[in-house]
Design a protein around this motif. Sequence first.
Motif, short mmCIF file in Angstrom:
data_model
loop_
_atom_site.label_atom_id
_atom_site.label_comp_id
_atom_site.label_asym_id
_atom_site.label_seq_id
_atom_site.Cartn_x
_atom_site.Cartn_y
_atom_site.Cartn_z
N MET A 188 -8.78 -7.90 6.67
CA MET A 188 -8.23 -6.60 7.01
C MET A 188 -8.24 -5.70 5.78
O MET A 188 -8.29 -6.17 4.64
CB MET A 188 -6.80 -6.74 7.54
CG MET A 188 -5.85 -7.42 6.57
SD MET A 188 -4.19 -7.68 7.25
CE MET A 188 -3.51 -6.04 7.10
N ILE A 189 -8.22 -4.41 6.04
CA ILE A 189 -8.11 -3.41 4.98
C ILE A 189 -6.94 -2.51 5.32
O ILE A 189 -6.83 -2.01 6.44
CB ILE A 189 -9.40 -2.58 4.85
CG1 ILE A 189 -10.55 -3.44 4.33
CG2 ILE A 189 -9.19 -1.39 3.93
CD1 ILE A 189 -11.89 -2.71 4.26
N VAL A 190 -6.06 -2.33 4.37
CA VAL A 190 -4.94 -1.40 4.51
C VAL A 190 -5.17 -0.27 3.52
O VAL A 190 -5.17 -0.51 2.30
CB VAL A 190 -3.59 -2.08 4.27
CG1 VAL A 190 -2.46 -1.09 4.48
CG2 VAL A 190 -3.43 -3.28 5.18
N ALA A 191 -5.39 0.94 4.01
CA ALA A 191 -5.68 2.10 3.16
C ALA A 191 -4.63 3.17 3.37
O ALA A 191 -4.45 3.64 4.50
CB ALA A 191 -7.08 2.66 3.47
N PRO A 192 -3.91 3.57 2.33
CA PRO A 192 -2.92 4.65 2.49
C PRO A 192 -3.61 5.98 2.75
O PRO A 192 -4.70 6.25 2.22
CB PRO A 192 -2.18 4.65 1.16
CG PRO A 192 -3.14 4.06 0.18
CD PRO A 192 -3.96 3.06 0.95
N LEU A 193 -2.99 6.80 3.57
CA LEU A 193 -3.48 8.14 3.85
C LEU A 193 -2.76 9.09 2.90
O LEU A 193 -1.58 9.39 3.07
CB LEU A 193 -3.20 8.51 5.31
CG LEU A 193 -3.90 7.62 6.35
CD1 LEU A 193 -3.27 7.79 7.72
CD2 LEU A 193 -5.39 7.93 6.40
N VAL A 194 -3.46 9.52 1.87
CA VAL A 194 -2.85 10.29 0.78
C VAL A 194 -3.44 11.69 0.76
O VAL A 194 -4.67 11.86 0.75
CB VAL A 194 -3.07 9.60 -0.58
CG1 VAL A 194 -2.39 10.40 -1.69
CG2 VAL A 194 -2.54 8.17 -0.55
N ALA A 210 0.83 -1.21 0.00
CA ALA A 210 0.00 0.00 0.00
C ALA A 210 0.86 1.26 0.00
O ALA A 210 0.51 2.27 -0.61
CB ALA A 210 -0.93 0.00 1.21
N LEU A 211 2.00 1.22 0.68
CA LEU A 211 2.91 2.36 0.66
C LEU A 211 3.53 2.55 -0.72
O LEU A 211 3.79 3.68 -1.14
CB LEU A 211 4.02 2.16 1.70
CG LEU A 211 3.60 2.23 3.17
CD1 LEU A 211 4.75 1.81 4.07
CD2 LEU A 211 3.14 3.64 3.53
N ALA A 212 3.75 1.45 -1.42
CA ALA A 212 4.43 1.52 -2.72
C ALA A 212 3.51 2.03 -3.83
O ALA A 212 3.93 2.83 -4.67
CB ALA A 212 5.00 0.16 -3.09
N ASP A 213 2.26 1.57 -3.83
CA ASP A 213 1.37 1.95 -4.94
C ASP A 213 0.24 2.89 -4.53
O ASP A 213 -0.58 3.29 -5.36
CB ASP A 213 0.79 0.72 -5.62
CG ASP A 213 -0.05 -0.15 -4.67
OD1 ASP A 213 -0.46 0.34 -3.61
OD2 ASP A 213 -0.27 -1.33 -5.01
N ALA A 214 0.17 3.24 -3.23
CA ALA A 214 -0.85 4.17 -2.72
C ALA A 214 -2.26 3.70 -3.03
O ALA A 214 -3.17 4.50 -3.25
CB ALA A 214 -0.63 5.57 -3.28
N GLU A 262 -1.23 13.95 -3.31
CA GLU A 262 -0.45 12.92 -3.99
C GLU A 262 0.72 12.40 -3.16
O GLU A 262 1.54 11.64 -3.67
CB GLU A 262 0.06 13.43 -5.34
CG GLU A 262 -1.05 13.86 -6.30
CD GLU A 262 -0.51 14.29 -7.64
OE1 GLU A 262 0.73 14.37 -7.79
OE2 GLU A 262 -1.33 14.54 -8.54
N ALA A 263 0.80 12.77 -1.90
CA ALA A 263 1.87 12.28 -1.03
C ALA A 263 1.27 11.35 0.01
O ALA A 263 0.21 11.63 0.59
CB ALA A 263 2.59 13.44 -0.34
N VAL A 264 1.93 10.22 0.28
CA VAL A 264 1.47 9.26 1.28
C VAL A 264 1.94 9.72 2.65
O VAL A 264 3.14 9.86 2.89
CB VAL A 264 2.00 7.85 0.97
CG1 VAL A 264 1.56 6.88 2.05
CG2 VAL A 264 1.49 7.38 -0.39
#
Length: 481
Positions: A263-269, A227-231, A272-274
């Motif tokens: 589970m759900i992993v959601a990036p906080l964007v 998730a960090l890699a592809d947002a 356009e920045a994580v």
Amino acid sequence: MDPDAVDDSLILDALFGNSPQGLYVLDSEHRVLRYNSAGRGVRDLPPEDIIGHTVDEFAPEFAPDEIKELMDEALSTGRPLRNRLVRGRAPSDPEHPKTVEISLFPVRDPRDGTTAVVAVLEDVSEREAAAERLAVLSRVHRTVGSTLDVDRTAEELVTALVPDFADAACVDLIDEPPAGWGHPEPGPVPSDTPLRRVAYAPATASRTLREKGDSKAFPYPTPYTQALADAEARLVQVEPGMSWLGADPGGLAPLVEPGVHSMIVAPLVAQEAVLGLLSLYRHRSDPFTEKDLEVARQAASAGAAHLANARSYRREHMVASALQRRLQPGTLPQLSAAETSHVYLPESAGGDWYDVIPLSGARVALVVGDVNGHGIEAAATMGQLRLSLRALALRDLEPDELLTHLDEVASLLDPPSPTCGSHVATCAITVYDPVSRLCTAVRAGHPAPVIVDPQGAPMELDVPEGPRSARAGGAPTRPPP
């Protein structure tokens, strides 16, 4: 067709055989006399398991006590009960809880006076689930972002999602650059980037991977690093023995031990920045679905926007505080006719200032002032006004003339604008002359100075108040001996 020629039994047979809803006729003892075998809740169950039995016998996990209370109410009052929601597990699909809308219609046989109840059941699980998802998002938008504190904002986000939407929730953020300078860079986040745990819910969720305040990189490869890699947010089913759990068996064991199955992993964007990750876990019977994933995406998006605002405010506050400290006097001057001391407790980063200015003839000017507003602009305006006032004071102007010229300087520094307005400054100046032993005080919009007598009692000083950022009058005042 003659209505009297239609056999009522044919109508009932058609109704019970073709109705998409669940239909039941129960006697006064709550035993089933007739039912719709096509009903979802009892589909494929043998009729002998239902006819002559009560709900708690053939559907013990479908809220039998609640249904019994509803039936007793309908039988005792003789009035219909409509659209009551009941949640439980149907015997034909015990793995997935159902929400059913039930209506009860009591009937009485005119021949012998016996009573029965016709129950109409409709599966509204999807409708209620959609309403619950909307309620979750409404709570997120209503409660998250009440302050500009980063940790508090993260706490509000996980609290809005637990326990109605998730059994546990965590927020992990990428640490900002040292001293709060700079902004997160757009693009993928390297897998070895440490993230700090800033919030989790409920309190027992601390066992999920890390404690609050811990800062370390997530194990690679896992859904977190992906998730960090592809947002991109992702829904993940968790089962013992999955390959990614082997990336850190000890660290990821808390996912398996409490029975987390999805589970759900959601990036906080933001922009356009994580900024970090929102992680949601379920160990309840119903796992996350694709529709839940969309809720998580929207919740993460709203939370990220508030977190970005809080971080921006914190950065500006740190810069303004540093600028404000830099623009204040350093070491106070040594005076021949007066002793001075000070303590500076700014209410917030912005335009508060003070000064001690030596004048000719051993006189001294004591100055306090404030530029309305907060942040870098207020601090910068304060620094310009302070230096301008010091330069004017060295020309041996009278205190009221000082404020007159200071007002002129203020209008040049920050001219009024019909769209932006103006920084409004307040100021108070007291000039002490040790030869005449007189204090001359003037002020423009600022509270009057306070004099303390030899016994330590404060004395109010009557100083006429002038308008803010304008000329102000003053009067000489002789201090107590």
